[in-house]
Motif scaffolding. Structure first.
Motif, PDB file in Angstrom:
ATOM      1  N   ASN A 101       0.841  -1.213   0.000  1.00 56.30           N
ATOM      2  CA  ASN A 101       0.000   0.000   0.000  1.00 56.30           C
ATOM      3  C   ASN A 101       0.869   1.254   0.000  1.00 56.30           C
ATOM      4  OD1 ASN A 101      -2.187  -1.676   0.171  1.00 56.30           O
ATOM      5  ND2 ASN A 101      -3.000  -0.849   2.072  1.00 56.30           N
ATOM      6  N   LYS A 102       1.868   1.277   0.895  1.00 57.67           N
ATOM      7  CA  LYS A 102       2.744   2.432   1.047  1.00 57.67           C
ATOM      8  C   LYS A 102       3.543   2.679  -0.232  1.00 57.67           C
ATOM      9  CE  LYS A 102       6.481   4.112   4.016  1.00 57.67           C
ATOM     10  NZ  LYS A 102       7.461   3.736   5.051  1.00 57.67           N
ATOM     11  N   THR A 103       4.002   1.599  -0.876  1.00 59.11           N
ATOM     12  CA  THR A 103       4.831   1.702  -2.080  1.00 59.11           C
ATOM     13  C   THR A 103       4.024   2.208  -3.271  1.00 59.11           C
ATOM     14  OG1 THR A 103       6.124  -0.142  -1.208  1.00 59.11           O
ATOM     15  CG2 THR A 103       6.480   0.399  -3.503  1.00 59.11           C
ATOM     16  N   VAL A 104       2.781   1.737  -3.397  1.00 63.47           N
ATOM     17  CA  VAL A 104       1.913   2.214  -4.485  1.00 63.47           C
ATOM     18  C   VAL A 104       1.551   3.686  -4.243  1.00 63.47           C
ATOM     19  CG1 VAL A 104      -0.339   1.932  -5.624  1.00 63.47           C
ATOM     20  CG2 VAL A 104       1.009  -0.091  -5.020  1.00 63.47           C
ATOM     21  N   LYS A 105       1.284   4.035  -2.981  1.00 59.90           N
ATOM     22  CA  LYS A 105       0.949   5.428  -2.641  1.00 59.90           C
ATOM     23  C   LYS A 105       2.113   6.367  -2.961  1.00 59.90           C
ATOM     24  CE  LYS A 105      -2.577   4.493   0.845  1.00 59.90           C
ATOM     25  NZ  LYS A 105      -2.842   4.278   2.266  1.00 59.90           N
ATOM     26  N   LYS A 106       3.337   5.868  -2.790  1.00 59.76           N
ATOM     27  CA  LYS A 106       4.526   6.687  -3.089  1.00 59.76           C
ATOM     28  C   LYS A 106       4.566   7.024  -4.581  1.00 59.76           C
ATOM     29  CE  LYS A 106       8.978   5.157  -2.894  1.00 59.76           C
ATOM     30  NZ  LYS A 106      10.273   4.782  -2.301  1.00 59.76           N
ATOM     31  N   ALA A 107       4.258   6.032  -5.435  1.00 58.20           N
ATOM     32  CA  ALA A 107       4.240   6.265  -6.888  1.00 58.20           C
ATOM     33  C   ALA A 107       3.132   7.264  -7.249  1.00 58.20           C
ATOM     34  CB  ALA A 107       4.030   4.943  -7.625  1.00 58.20           C
ATOM     35  N   ILE A 108       1.958   7.124  -6.602  1.00 59.61           N
ATOM     36  CA  ILE A 108       0.836   8.040  -6.865  1.00 59.61           C
ATOM     37  C   ILE A 108       1.230   9.465  -6.473  1.00 59.61           C
ATOM     38  CG2 ILE A 108      -1.545   8.662  -6.205  1.00 59.61           C
ATOM     39  CD1 ILE A 108      -2.016   5.604  -5.781  1.00 59.61           C
ATOM     40  N   TYR A 109       1.868   9.601  -5.296  1.00 61.85           N
ATOM     41  CA  TYR A 109       2.265  10.929  -4.806  1.00 61.85           C
ATOM     42  C   TYR A 109       3.174  11.644  -5.806  1.00 61.85           C
ATOM     43  CZ  TYR A 109       5.209  14.241  -2.248  1.00 61.85           C
ATOM     44  OH  TYR A 109       5.928  15.342  -1.882  1.00 61.85           O
ATOM     45  N   LEU A 110       4.082  10.899  -6.431  1.00 59.09           N
ATOM     46  CA  LEU A 110       5.048  11.497  -7.355  1.00 59.09           C
ATOM     47  C   LEU A 110       4.405  11.989  -8.655  1.00 59.09           C
ATOM     48  CD1 LEU A 110       8.157   9.130  -6.992  1.00 59.09           C
ATOM     49  CD2 LEU A 110       7.777  11.318  -5.900  1.00 59.09           C
ATOM     50  N   ILE A 111       3.256  11.426  -9.016  1.00 57.30           N
ATOM     51  CA  ILE A 111       2.642  11.814 -10.296  1.00 57.30           C
ATOM     52  C   ILE A 111       1.298  12.544 -10.106  1.00 57.30           C
ATOM     53  CG2 ILE A 111       1.261   9.733 -10.785  1.00 57.30           C
ATOM     54  CD1 ILE A 111       2.521   9.813 -13.646  1.00 57.30           C
ATOM     55  N   GLU A 112       0.835  12.638  -8.852  1.00 54.23           N
ATOM     56  CA  GLU A 112      -0.487  13.189  -8.556  1.00 54.23           C
ATOM     57  C   GLU A 112      -0.669  14.619  -9.091  1.00 54.23           C
ATOM     58  OE1 GLU A 112      -3.496  12.052  -5.006  1.00 54.23           O
ATOM     59  OE2 GLU A 112      -1.480  12.649  -4.419  1.00 54.23           O
ATOM     60  N   SER A 113       0.343  15.471  -8.904  1.00 55.35           N
ATOM     61  CA  SER A 113       0.237  16.872  -9.352  1.00 55.35           C
ATOM     62  C   SER A 113       0.112  16.951 -10.869  1.00 55.35           C
ATOM     63  CB  SER A 113       1.455  17.672  -8.895  1.00 55.35           C
ATOM     64  OG  SER A 113       1.465  17.770  -7.508  1.00 55.35           O
ATOM     65  N   THR A 114       0.818  16.059 -11.580  1.00 56.44           N
ATOM     66  CA  THR A 114       0.734  16.014 -13.050  1.00 56.44           C
ATOM     67  C   THR A 114      -0.669  15.613 -13.483  1.00 56.44           C
ATOM     68  OG1 THR A 114       3.044  15.319 -13.053  1.00 56.44           O
ATOM     69  CG2 THR A 114       1.866  15.058 -15.114  1.00 56.44           C
ATOM     70  N   PHE A 115      -1.274  14.658 -12.757  1.00 53.35           N
ATOM     71  CA  PHE A 115      -2.643  14.239 -13.052  1.00 53.35           C
ATOM     72  C   PHE A 115      -3.615  15.403 -12.824  1.00 53.35           C
ATOM     73  CE2 PHE A 115      -3.394   9.483 -13.490  1.00 53.35           C
ATOM     74  CZ  PHE A 115      -2.120   9.224 -13.940  1.00 53.35           C
ATOM     75  N   GLU A 116      -3.444  16.099 -11.696  1.00 56.90           N
ATOM     76  CA  GLU A 116      -4.318  17.240 -11.383  1.00 56.90           C
ATOM     77  C   GLU A 116      -4.198  18.315 -12.468  1.00 56.90           C
ATOM     78  OE1 GLU A 116      -3.317  18.588  -7.445  1.00 56.90           O
ATOM     79  OE2 GLU A 116      -4.020  16.719  -6.530  1.00 56.90           O
TER      80      GLU A 116
END
Length: 243
Positions: A101-116
């Protein structure tokens, strides 16, 4: 002649790997830029407020202390972004148990702003149970980032309205499953079988190297002994990782 051909092939491979590194670097810089946009805007506002307070004669010790504290929080956040990206691209030396869970969340965090920035919604459905898997945490996180990046490109390219990516993490018997589904209208049959092949890309020349999904497959299947597959759904494509 055989030696010449082998040397030529090696040079070509090195060139493609180099292109892949440059593409990944460009993607990473783009992600950092999106992460920094908000704190930079906030820093600009703090400076404007200081100038306004000075012009109005309201610039006292309390106002300065409050402004400096806010500035320190923002610069720390920007510094943390750089550290997060640097640590993310460091290869793991040895296999270890890590929380998926933590590892997948880390990947999401790194690309989240680009998605937004591109108006793409991320829908998360994570298992309440803390699932542990054995392998290389950073490489696994990088493979998730590769799939998310591909989904983002497909959604932008196809100009999808209400663009969305769903990420589901759950346990099935002795395996951890990560599913990443987009609504980018799916992958055409003629290329579906080729997308994990090295150097295969559907992007315009100079915009893709075809290394991302090949590297993802290599990490999941060779480094972690797992499986990765892709299927079309009613709305788009769904990647399933099983480790």
């Amino acid at each position: 002649k055989v030696k010449e051909e082998i040397d030529k092939q090696r040079k070509q491979e090195q060139l493609l790997i180099q292109q892949s590194k440059l593409a990944a670097m460009g993607e990473m810089i783009g992600n950092i830029a999106h992460q920094w946009r908000q704190p930079l805007n906030a820093l600009g506002l703090v400076m404007q407020n200081i100038q306004f307070a000075y012009n109005m004669g309201d610039l006292d010790d309390k106002f300065m202390e409050k402004s400096i504290n806010k500035t320190n929080i923002l610069t720390s956040s920007m510094s943390k972004t750089i550290d997060d990206f640097r640590n993310f691209f460091k290869p793991n030396k040895t296999k270890e148990y890590f929380k998926i869970n933590k590892t997948v969340k880390k990947a999401i965090y790194l690309i989240e702003s680009t998605f937004e920035h591109n108006y793409i919604e991320i829908e998360k459905d994570f298992s309440k149970e803390d699932i542990e898997v054995y392998g290389f945490a950073n490489e696994f996180s990088q493979s998730i980032l590769n799939i998310l990046s591909n989904a983002k490109d497909a959604l932008i390219e196809k100009k999808v309205e209400d663009a969305k990516v769903k990420i589901r993490v759950y346990k099935d018997k002795n395996s951890a499953i990560v599913q990443i589904e987009d609504n980018a209208k799916g992958i055409s049959k003629d290329i579906k079988e080729k997308i994990f092949e090295p150097y295969f890309t559907t992007k315009e020349e100079g915009k893709g190297t075809g290394i991302g999904l090949y590297m993802t497959k290599t990490i999941i299947e060779n480094s972690m002994g797992g499986e990765i597959s892709v299927e079309n759904t009613d709305l788009g494509a769904c990647f399933t990782i099983c480790v």
